[in-house]
Design an enzyme around this catalytic site. Structure first.
Site, PDB file in Angstrom:
ATOM      1  N   GLU A   1       0.853  -1.100   0.012  1.00  0.00           N
ATOM      2  CA  GLU A   1       0.133  -0.121  -0.047  1.00  0.00           C
ATOM      3  C   GLU A   1       0.927   1.233   0.021  1.00  0.00           C
ATOM      4  O   GLU A   1       2.161   0.980   0.662  1.00  0.00           O
ATOM      5  CB  GLU A   1      -0.786  -0.073   1.393  1.00  0.00           C
ATOM      6  CG  GLU A   1      -2.546  -0.501   1.348  1.00  0.00           C
ATOM      7  CD  GLU A   1      -3.133   0.205   0.321  1.00  0.00           C
ATOM      8  OE1 GLU A   1      -2.929   1.214  -0.397  1.00  0.00           O
ATOM      9  OE2 GLU A   1      -4.522  -0.018   0.501  1.00  0.00           O
ATOM     10  N   ASP A   2       0.275   2.225  -0.439  1.00  0.00           N
ATOM     11  CA  ASP A   2       1.109   3.520  -0.418  1.00  0.00           C
ATOM     12  C   ASP A   2       0.754   4.196   0.939  1.00  0.00           C
ATOM     13  O   ASP A   2       1.646   4.795   1.597  1.00  0.00           O
ATOM     14  CB  ASP A   2       0.482   4.594  -1.516  1.00  0.00           C
ATOM     15  CG  ASP A   2      -1.144   4.449  -1.631  1.00  0.00           C
ATOM     16  OD1 ASP A   2      -1.735   3.792  -0.929  1.00  0.00           O
ATOM     17  OD2 ASP A   2      -1.775   5.471  -2.560  1.00  0.00           O
TER      18      ASP A   2
ATOM     19  N   ARG B   1       1.225  12.692  -8.985  1.00  0.00           N
ATOM     20  CA  ARG B   1       1.686  11.410  -8.611  1.00  0.00           C
ATOM     21  C   ARG B   1       2.984  11.241  -9.066  1.00  0.00           C
ATOM     22  O   ARG B   1       3.895  10.332  -8.572  1.00  0.00           O
ATOM     23  CB  ARG B   1       1.017  10.277  -9.589  1.00  0.00           C
ATOM     24  CG  ARG B   1      -0.400  10.033  -9.100  1.00  0.00           C
ATOM     25  CD  ARG B   1      -1.025   8.825  -9.740  1.00  0.00           C
ATOM     26  NE  ARG B   1      -2.408   8.415  -9.846  1.00  0.00           N
ATOM     27  CZ  ARG B   1      -3.208   8.077  -8.681  1.00  0.00           C
ATOM     28  NH1 ARG B   1      -2.508   7.808  -7.722  1.00  0.00           N
ATOM     29  NH2 ARG B   1      -4.392   8.049  -8.693  1.00  0.00           N
TER      30      ARG B   1
ATOM     31  N   ASP C   1      -5.102   5.293   5.528  1.00  0.00           N
ATOM     32  CA  ASP C   1      -5.469   6.557   6.423  1.00  0.00           C
ATOM     33  C   ASP C   1      -6.609   6.121   7.147  1.00  0.00           C
ATOM     34  O   ASP C   1      -6.236   5.917   8.470  1.00  0.00           O
ATOM     35  CB  ASP C   1      -6.068   7.352   5.163  1.00  0.00           C
ATOM     36  CG  ASP C   1      -6.719   8.743   5.288  1.00  0.00           C
ATOM     37  OD1 ASP C   1      -5.868   9.111   6.510  1.00  0.00           O
ATOM     38  OD2 ASP C   1      -7.355   9.126   4.657  1.00  0.00           O
TER      39      ASP C   1
HETATM   40  P1  IMP Z   1      -8.317   4.772   3.478  1.00  0.00           P
HETATM   41  O1  IMP Z   1      -9.313   3.814   3.052  1.00  0.00           O
HETATM   42  O2  IMP Z   1      -8.940   5.838   4.342  1.00  0.00           O
HETATM   43  O3  IMP Z   1      -7.364   4.259   4.533  1.00  0.00           O
HETATM   44  O4  IMP Z   1      -7.647   5.303   2.247  1.00  0.00           O
HETATM   45  C1  IMP Z   1      -7.014   4.597   1.358  1.00  0.00           C
HETATM   46  C2  IMP Z   1      -6.553   5.279   0.139  1.00  0.00           C
HETATM   47  O5  IMP Z   1      -7.042   6.612   0.226  1.00  0.00           O
HETATM   48  C3  IMP Z   1      -5.051   5.343  -0.137  1.00  0.00           C
HETATM   49  O6  IMP Z   1      -4.746   3.982  -0.578  1.00  0.00           O
HETATM   50  C4  IMP Z   1      -4.864   6.298  -0.893  1.00  0.00           C
HETATM   51  O7  IMP Z   1      -5.178   5.884  -2.006  1.00  0.00           O
HETATM   52  C5  IMP Z   1      -6.019   7.388  -0.558  1.00  0.00           C
HETATM   53  N1  IMP Z   1      -5.461   8.521   0.436  1.00  0.00           N
HETATM   54  C6  IMP Z   1      -5.531   8.530   1.876  1.00  0.00           C
HETATM   55  N2  IMP Z   1      -4.747   9.459   2.432  1.00  0.00           N
HETATM   56  C7  IMP Z   1      -4.214  10.053   1.378  1.00  0.00           C
HETATM   57  C8  IMP Z   1      -3.391  11.417   1.042  1.00  0.00           C
HETATM   58  O8  IMP Z   1      -2.869  11.870   1.993  1.00  0.00           O
HETATM   59  N3  IMP Z   1      -2.943  11.720  -0.228  1.00  0.00           N
HETATM   60  C9  IMP Z   1      -3.466  10.855  -1.109  1.00  0.00           C
HETATM   61  N4  IMP Z   1      -4.120   9.779  -1.051  1.00  0.00           N
HETATM   62  C10 IMP Z   1      -4.537   9.422   0.015  1.00  0.00           C
HETATM   63 MG    MG Z   2      -4.273   3.569  -2.527  1.00  0.00          MG
END
Ligand code: IMP
Ligand code: MG
Length: 177
Positions: free
Chosen positions: A99-100, A165, A103
């Site tokens: 994963e990148d 990106r 969040d």
């Molecule tokens: P989550 O489901 O909220 O954990 O978010 C997951 C996805 O949201 C990540 O894999 C990212 O693609 C995107 N994301 C969450 N935070 C960021 C950020 O600060 N910058 C860019 N993309 C984000």
């Molecule tokens: Mg992602």
């Protein structure tokens, strides 16, 4: 009028490179000789995946899955869908998700559940960045690059509405009108 984006470097490309090498060394210790399947979560993890696997000098496979959660903007919708499916068999494989960023944890939590149901021999998570202050779903991270503050990040694969990106560093995006 659109606000002007202001970018501040949070993690330089040198810091990222050092973290990638450290993670690769940890991963190698656990996966060498196991022929693991590394699953990158598109699109954000493509650059991290490319750099990471170049540091892994043992046989492995790569696949990608694409999930949608965000639509446009900075907030997750909370509804996750598989947009592009895997081509590999998961059953019996040693699977490492790449994963990148984690969040809220909703996307990664969904994906780990989805993969778990396919009965891999093992299932672990490697993420370049973690924003723990935003967590809404619990996620266990096995390999972590950086803990990051509660800011919206772009660069090194991370985007805002498909932009930024291609930046080599990870930057905090601030908007000023
Ligand atoms: P989550 O489901 O909220 O954990 O978010 C997951 C996805 O949201 C990540 O894999 C990212 O693609 C995107 N994301 C969450 N935070 C960021 C950020 O600060 N910058 C860019 N993309 C984000
Ligand atoms: Mg992602």
């Amino acid at each position: 009028m659109d606000s002007q984006p202001i970018l501040h470097i949070l993690l330089t490309k040198e810091e990222i490179e050092a973290a990638v090498k450290r993670l690769a060394a940890e991963i190698k210790e656990n996966y060498q000789g196991k022929y693991p399947l590394l699953i990158g979560v598109l699109k954000g993890s493509f650059m991290f995946m490319a750099d990471l696997i170049r540091q892994l000098d043992f046989p492995l496979e790569v696949d990608f899955i694409r999930l949608s959660s965000y639509g446009r903007g900075k907030e997750t919708s909370g509804r996750i869908k598989v947009v592009q499916y895997l081509h590999s068999q998961i059953k019996g494989r040693d699977v490492l998700v790449i994963e990148d960023i984690v969040d809220t944890g909703i996307t990664t939590g969904f994906l780990l559940d989805y993969l778990h149901k396919k009965k891999p021999a093992s299932l672990r998570l490697c993420t370049l960045t973690d924003k723990p202050s935003r967590r809404r779903a619990p996620v266990t991270i096995d390999y972590l690059g950086f803990t990051v503050p509660n800011k919206f990040l772009v660069g090194y694969g991370l985007d805002l509405n498909e932009k930024f990106r291609n930046l080599p560093d990870i930057c905090v995006l601030e908007e000023e009108s």
